[in-house]
Write a protein that holds these residues in place. Structure first.
Motif, PDB file in Angstrom:
ATOM      1  N   TYR A  53     -32.850 -94.857  54.004  1.00  0.00           N
ATOM      2  CA  TYR A  53     -31.060 -94.443  53.798  1.00  0.00           C
ATOM      3  C   TYR A  53     -30.961 -93.632  55.488  1.00  0.00           C
ATOM      4  N   ARG A  54     -29.508 -94.126  55.995  1.00  0.00           N
ATOM      5  CA  ARG A  54     -28.888 -93.486  57.472  1.00  0.00           C
ATOM      6  C   ARG A  54     -28.335 -91.934  57.086  1.00  0.00           C
ATOM      7  N   ARG A  55     -28.468 -91.179  57.730  1.00  0.00           N
ATOM      8  CA  ARG A  55     -29.158 -89.484  58.154  1.00  0.00           C
ATOM      9  C   ARG A  55     -27.746 -89.396  57.690  1.00  0.00           C
ATOM     10  N   ASP A  56     -26.709 -89.921  57.931  1.00  0.00           N
ATOM     11  CA  ASP A  56     -25.280 -89.926  57.983  1.00  0.00           C
ATOM     12  C   ASP A  56     -24.842 -89.502  56.510  1.00  0.00           C
ATOM     13  N   ARG A  57     -25.294 -90.636  55.059  1.00  0.00           N
ATOM     14  CA  ARG A  57     -25.682 -90.828  53.707  1.00  0.00           C
ATOM     15  C   ARG A  57     -26.073 -89.669  53.061  1.00  0.00           C
ATOM     16  N   VAL A  58     -27.282 -88.516  53.643  1.00  0.00           N
ATOM     17  CA  VAL A  58     -27.595 -87.295  52.925  1.00  0.00           C
ATOM     18  C   VAL A  58     -27.020 -86.583  53.082  1.00  0.00           C
ATOM     19  N   ARG A  59     -27.361 -85.594  51.930  1.00  0.00           N
ATOM     20  CA  ARG A  59     -26.562 -84.475  51.794  1.00  0.00           C
ATOM     21  C   ARG A  59     -27.720 -83.801  51.143  1.00  0.00           C
ATOM     22  N   CYS A  60     -28.213 -82.337  51.482  1.00  0.00           N
ATOM     23  CA  CYS A  60     -29.053 -81.306  50.421  1.00  0.00           C
ATOM     24  C   CYS A  60     -27.486 -80.773  50.052  1.00  0.00           C
ATOM     25  N   VAL A  61     -27.719 -80.746  48.647  1.00  0.00           N
ATOM     26  CA  VAL A  61     -26.168 -79.792  48.492  1.00  0.00           C
ATOM     27  C   VAL A  61     -26.916 -78.949  47.130  1.00  0.00           C
ATOM     28  N   ALA A  62     -28.386 -79.146  46.997  1.00  0.00           N
ATOM     29  CA  ALA A  62     -28.871 -77.521  46.718  1.00  0.00           C
ATOM     30  C   ALA A  62     -30.312 -77.684  47.147  1.00  0.00           C
ATOM     31  N   GLY A  63     -30.589 -76.128  46.462  1.00  0.00           N
ATOM     32  CA  GLY A  63     -31.873 -76.331  46.758  1.00  0.00           C
ATOM     33  C   GLY A  63     -33.284 -76.281  47.977  1.00  0.00           C
ATOM     34  N   ARG A  64     -32.080 -76.606  49.226  1.00  0.00           N
ATOM     35  CA  ARG A  64     -32.453 -76.457  50.391  1.00  0.00           C
ATOM     36  C   ARG A  64     -33.629 -75.411  50.799  1.00  0.00           C
ATOM     37  N   GLU A  65     -33.503 -74.207  49.994  1.00  0.00           N
ATOM     38  CA  GLU A  65     -34.601 -73.266  50.051  1.00  0.00           C
ATOM     39  C   GLU A  65     -36.332 -73.757  49.962  1.00  0.00           C
ATOM     40  N   TYR A  66     -35.944 -74.500  48.869  1.00  0.00           N
ATOM     41  CA  TYR A  66     -37.244 -75.035  48.473  1.00  0.00           C
ATOM     42  C   TYR A  66     -38.379 -76.295  48.549  1.00  0.00           C
ATOM     43  N   LEU A  67     -37.521 -76.484  50.331  1.00  0.00           N
ATOM     44  CA  LEU A  67     -38.116 -77.634  51.088  1.00  0.00           C
ATOM     45  C   LEU A  67     -38.710 -77.282  52.106  1.00  0.00           C
ATOM     46  N   GLU A  68     -39.678 -77.568  52.364  1.00  0.00           N
ATOM     47  CA  GLU A  68     -40.937 -77.439  53.370  1.00  0.00           C
ATOM     48  C   GLU A  68     -41.341 -78.412  53.533  1.00  0.00           C
ATOM     49  N   GLU A  69     -41.533 -78.713  55.063  1.00  0.00           N
ATOM     50  CA  GLU A  69     -41.656 -80.377  55.397  1.00  0.00           C
ATOM     51  C   GLU A  69     -43.687 -79.874  56.185  1.00  0.00           C
ATOM     52  N   TYR A  70     -43.800 -81.025  56.087  1.00  0.00           N
ATOM     53  CA  TYR A  70     -46.124 -81.610  56.364  1.00  0.00           C
ATOM     54  C   TYR A  70     -46.004 -82.393  57.332  1.00  0.00           C
ATOM     55  N   ARG A  71     -46.506 -82.015  58.287  1.00  0.00           N
ATOM     56  CA  ARG A  71     -46.769 -83.151  59.025  1.00  0.00           C
ATOM     57  C   ARG A  71     -48.383 -83.327  59.035  1.00  0.00           C
ATOM     58  N   LEU A  72     -48.668 -84.640  59.441  1.00  0.00           N
ATOM     59  CA  LEU A  72     -49.891 -84.549  59.365  1.00  0.00           C
ATOM     60  C   LEU A  72     -51.310 -84.249  60.366  1.00  0.00           C
ATOM     61  N   LYS A  73     -50.411 -84.033  61.568  1.00  0.00           N
ATOM     62  CA  LYS A  73     -50.735 -83.471  62.936  1.00  0.00           C
ATOM     63  C   LYS A  73     -49.794 -82.839  63.505  1.00  0.00           C
ATOM     64  N   PRO A  74     -50.288 -81.254  64.518  1.00  0.00           N
ATOM     65  CA  PRO A  74     -49.036 -80.461  65.140  1.00  0.00           C
ATOM     66  C   PRO A  74     -48.672 -81.502  66.424  1.00  0.00           C
ATOM     67  N   GLY A  75     -46.849 -81.661  65.437  1.00  0.00           N
ATOM     68  CA  GLY A  75     -45.954 -81.701  66.919  1.00  0.00           C
ATOM     69  C   GLY A  75     -45.972 -83.666  66.564  1.00  0.00           C
TER      70      GLY A  75
END
Length: 176
Positions: A53-75
């Protein structure tokens, strides 16, 4: 809760629906699925089905505080985002891009079917199903064309979405 489109109406279909078979997507999918009570991410064949999806078509309307990111390697420019409250993988984000790869299994029944399998060169020839879904060893021209056309339609912008603040660990071998 991530909402695709507006609160009352959809703002368009996904750019495309694909199943990624690259080593990174499969590794991240397995790591997410190994979390306690986590819902499935990968298909039975081990591919990671996503709706781009295009980024401008996705919104976080609730639960933002629960979102965590994971990366396979730093950077790494690619992060995967999890709803920590329920260990649900929500989306992959190539941070230099203009799209989000929303995990298809987070959508209700009736989500668009997978149109193509990409990065199948990372798998053995027999590991990817031989069905009517086109298989591509890398990123086919149609995949790249659809991403470019969407970016042009966005005025060559890369919206932030207000999720740049997300922090989280790197996947460790045998751990999250």
């Amino acid at each position: 809760v991530l909402i695709v489109g507006g609160s009352d109406e959809m703002l368009g279909a996904p750019i495309l629906a694909a199943s990624c078979h690259c080593t990174s997507c499969r590794r991240a999918g397995r790591a997410f699925e190994d979390l306690p009570s986590a819902p499935p991410v990968l298909d039975a064949d081990g591919g990671s089905p996503v709706l781009l999806y295009r980024r401008d078509r996705v919104r976080c309307v609730a639960g933002r505080e629960y979102l965590e990111e994971y990366r396979l390697k730093p950077g790494s420019p690619t992060r995967r985002v999890l709803a920590a409250c329920c260990n649900s993988a929500m989306f992959g984000d190539f941070t230099k891009g203009h799209w989000l790869s929303m995990y298809r299994k987070r959508f209700p029944a009736g989500a668009p079917p997978v149109e193509m399998r990409i990065m199948t060169k990372d798998r053995g020839a027999d590991a990817v199903p031989k069905d009517d879904v086109p298989r591509h060893g890398g990123f086919p021209a149609m995949f790249l064309w659809k991403l470019l056309a969407a970016w042009i339609a966005m005025g060559l912008r890369n919206p932030d979405m207000g999720l740049a603040h997300l922090a989280g660990p790197t996947f460790q071998k045998g751990r999250r």
